[in-house]
Scaffold this motif. Structure first.
Motif, PDB file in Angstrom:
ATOM      1  N   HIS A 203      19.537  61.085  27.051  1.00 23.58           N
ATOM      2  CA  HIS A 203      19.982  59.964  26.225  1.00 23.58           C
ATOM      3  C   HIS A 203      20.237  60.403  24.791  1.00 23.58           C
ATOM      4  N   LEU A 204      19.314  61.177  24.232  1.00 17.18           N
ATOM      5  CA  LEU A 204      19.444  61.592  22.839  1.00 17.18           C
ATOM      6  C   LEU A 204      20.602  62.563  22.636  1.00 17.18           C
ATOM      7  N   LEU A 205      20.812  63.455  23.608  1.00 17.68           N
ATOM      8  CA  LEU A 205      21.902  64.415  23.497  1.00 17.68           C
ATOM      9  C   LEU A 205      23.269  63.731  23.572  1.00 17.68           C
ATOM     10  N   SER A 206      23.336  62.627  24.296  1.00 19.05           N
ATOM     11  CA  SER A 206      24.610  61.917  24.432  1.00 19.05           C
ATOM     12  C   SER A 206      24.833  60.890  23.327  1.00 19.05           C
ATOM     13  N   ALA A 207      23.807  60.643  22.527  1.00 17.65           N
ATOM     14  CA  ALA A 207      23.926  59.658  21.452  1.00 17.65           C
ATOM     15  C   ALA A 207      24.790  60.219  20.323  1.00 17.65           C
ATOM     16  N   PRO A 208      25.552  59.355  19.647  1.00 20.73           N
ATOM     17  CA  PRO A 208      26.440  59.824  18.575  1.00 20.73           C
ATOM     18  C   PRO A 208      25.705  60.201  17.294  1.00 20.73           C
ATOM     19  N   SER A 209      24.450  59.781  17.165  1.00 23.59           N
ATOM     20  CA  SER A 209      23.701  60.049  15.939  1.00 23.59           C
ATOM     21  C   SER A 209      22.390  60.761  16.256  1.00 23.59           C
ATOM     22  N   SER A 210      21.719  61.226  15.217  1.00 26.97           N
ATOM     23  CA  SER A 210      20.443  61.910  15.379  1.00 26.97           C
ATOM     24  C   SER A 210      19.365  60.924  15.815  1.00 26.97           C
ATOM     25  N   PRO A 211      18.259  61.428  16.404  1.00 31.72           N
ATOM     26  CA  PRO A 211      17.174  60.536  16.807  1.00 31.72           C
ATOM     27  C   PRO A 211      16.628  59.751  15.619  1.00 31.72           C
ATOM     28  N   THR A 212      16.309  58.502  15.859  1.00 32.01           N
ATOM     29  CA  THR A 212      15.731  57.681  14.807  1.00 32.01           C
ATOM     30  C   THR A 212      14.260  58.024  14.625  1.00 32.01           C
ATOM     31  N   PRO A 213      13.679  57.690  13.468  1.00 33.15           N
ATOM     32  CA  PRO A 213      12.247  57.949  13.267  1.00 33.15           C
ATOM     33  C   PRO A 213      11.381  57.311  14.345  1.00 33.15           C
ATOM     34  N   THR A 214      11.763  56.121  14.810  1.00 34.67           N
ATOM     35  CA  THR A 214      10.988  55.462  15.868  1.00 34.67           C
ATOM     36  C   THR A 214      11.038  56.262  17.161  1.00 34.67           C
ATOM     37  N   GLN A 215      12.227  56.751  17.507  1.00 33.36           N
ATOM     38  CA  GLN A 215      12.366  57.555  18.721  1.00 33.36           C
ATOM     39  C   GLN A 215      11.551  58.842  18.622  1.00 33.36           C
ATOM     40  N   VAL A 216      11.593  59.489  17.466  1.00 28.64           N
ATOM     41  CA  VAL A 216      10.834  60.725  17.265  1.00 28.64           C
ATOM     42  C   VAL A 216       9.341  60.457  17.398  1.00 28.64           C
ATOM     43  N   THR A 217       8.877  59.351  16.832  1.00 27.80           N
ATOM     44  CA  THR A 217       7.454  59.000  16.910  1.00 27.80           C
ATOM     45  C   THR A 217       7.024  58.786  18.351  1.00 27.80           C
TER      46      THR A 217
ATOM     47  N   LEU B 129       8.537  69.282  17.763  1.00 31.65           N
ATOM     48  CA  LEU B 129       7.380  69.101  18.647  1.00 31.65           C
ATOM     49  C   LEU B 129       6.511  70.354  18.635  1.00 31.65           C
ATOM     50  N   PRO B 130       5.213  70.201  18.790  1.00 36.16           N
ATOM     51  CA  PRO B 130       4.349  71.380  18.878  1.00 36.16           C
ATOM     52  C   PRO B 130       4.489  72.039  20.242  1.00 36.16           C
ATOM     53  N   PRO B 131       4.368  73.362  20.312  1.00 32.85           N
ATOM     54  CA  PRO B 131       4.410  74.041  21.608  1.00 32.85           C
ATOM     55  C   PRO B 131       3.139  73.722  22.387  1.00 32.85           C
ATOM     56  N   PRO B 132       3.128  73.997  23.686  1.00 35.42           N
ATOM     57  CA  PRO B 132       1.895  73.793  24.452  1.00 35.42           C
ATOM     58  C   PRO B 132       0.763  74.616  23.847  1.00 35.42           C
ATOM     59  N   PRO B 133      -0.448  74.095  23.766  1.00 33.60           N
ATOM     60  CA  PRO B 133      -1.567  74.879  23.236  1.00 33.60           C
ATOM     61  C   PRO B 133      -1.733  76.173  24.031  1.00 33.60           C
ATOM     62  N   PRO B 134      -2.133  77.250  23.386  1.00 33.08           N
ATOM     63  CA  PRO B 134      -2.319  78.517  24.100  1.00 33.08           C
ATOM     64  C   PRO B 134      -3.220  78.381  25.323  1.00 33.08           C
ATOM     65  N   LEU B 135      -4.182  77.480  25.262  1.00 34.96           N
ATOM     66  CA  LEU B 135      -5.096  77.306  26.394  1.00 34.96           C
ATOM     67  C   LEU B 135      -4.340  76.992  27.672  1.00 34.96           C
ATOM     68  N   ILE B 136      -3.260  76.220  27.575  1.00 32.77           N
ATOM     69  CA  ILE B 136      -2.473  75.886  28.765  1.00 32.77           C
ATOM     70  C   ILE B 136      -1.882  77.155  29.373  1.00 32.77           C
TER      71      ILE B 136
END
Length: 271
Positions: free
Chosen positions: A9-23, A71-78
């Motif tokens: 959905h985000l890749l096909s959207a004409p604009s960048s992700p909104t702050p709400t979407q990022v949250t 986004l943070p990467p998976p923790p090393p423990l994973i």
């Protein structure tokens, strides 16, 4: 599946992700990270690990341009939990592919402000996995970025003492390498035996001694002195990575190429 749909959905959207979407995406990623660690410690079955890797593979596209969500990467423990419970070559290869994807995502997104802790977290997973598979430095926490797979030093010492008393003695630092890893050892020796066969076919009697396996830097040097195939340690690792790629284990081969360019004449690199 939810994150996959969000990404499409985000890749096909004409604009960048909104702050709400990022949250929302941050919250979902953090929640699934905790759930992943719980599942890996309570039910590390092959099907569970497969589903976890499928989920984790949906995250790098969100981090890469054009979305560039930090986004943070998976923790090393994973990474550690999966690599030590990996039930198959396919699982190990998928894990390595995931780590490579995160490395590429971070390197391709230098314009985004990123928390130093995220960089250090990814670097730790990359370096410790390199140390396990390619560098025969398992559980070494002295290298830059490495966490020694979070294994306490006293445990490492006890395990090292145990493996040194086996018959024959085995160095703990090499037990997860290309030559010793239970998912890679058979393919590693098969790759080397193919070279031995080709050398013998080219000139009958030229291979006076064959390597019984597993191959180490020391055993390769001794083999050459005894009349066997002469091959350097770097050349051997490159050979195995090419062999792995040839049999479809692209994840391991690509991870080696991405993190150990020294095997192609450059220097080992962790971003």
């Amino acid at each position: 599946m939810l994150l996959t749909n969000w990404t499409a959905h985000l890749l096909s959207a004409p604009s960048s992700p909104t702050p709400t979407q990022v949250t929302i995406i941050f919250g979902l990623a953090n929640h699934t990270s905790l759930l992943t660690q719980t599942l890996l410690t309570t039910s590390p079955t092959a099907s569970t690990i497969s589903l976890i890797l499928t989920h984790l593979s949906t995250l790098p596209p969100l981090v890469s341009p054009p979305l560039s969500i930090p986004l943070p990467p998976p923790p090393p423990l994973i990474t550690y939990l999966i690599i030590f419970t990996s039930p198959s070559l396919s699982t190990l290869s998928r894990l390595c592919s995931l780590l490579t994807s995160w490395k590429i995502a971070f390197e391709g997104n230098t314009g985004t402000a990123r928390d130093q802790g995220q960089i250090e977290s990814l670097n730790a997973a990359l370096m410790d996995t390199c140390n396990l598979l390619f560098r025969s430095r398992a559980f070494n926490a002295a290298d830059g970025h490495a966490l020694g797979c979070l294994i306490p030093p006293l445990v490492v010492t006890s395990l090292s003492t145990y493996t040194s008393r086996l018959d024959p003695p085995l160095p703990l630092t090499s037990l997860f390498s290309l030559s010793h890893n239970p998912n890679l050892s058979a393919l590693s020796i098969a790759a080397f035996r193919e070279v031995e066969d080709a050398t013998e076919d080219k000139q009958a009697g030229s291979v006076a001694v064959r390597h019984a396996g597993p191959i180490t830097m020391k055993s390769l040097a001794q083999l050459g002195r005894d009349g066997g195939v002469k091959m350097g340690w770097k050349e051997y690792r490159v050979l195995v990575l090419r062999w792995l790629k040839g049999v479809g284990a692209n994840g391991v081969a690509d991870f080696g190429a991405a993190t150990m360019p020294g095997m192609k004449g450059g220097q080992d690199t962790i971003p």
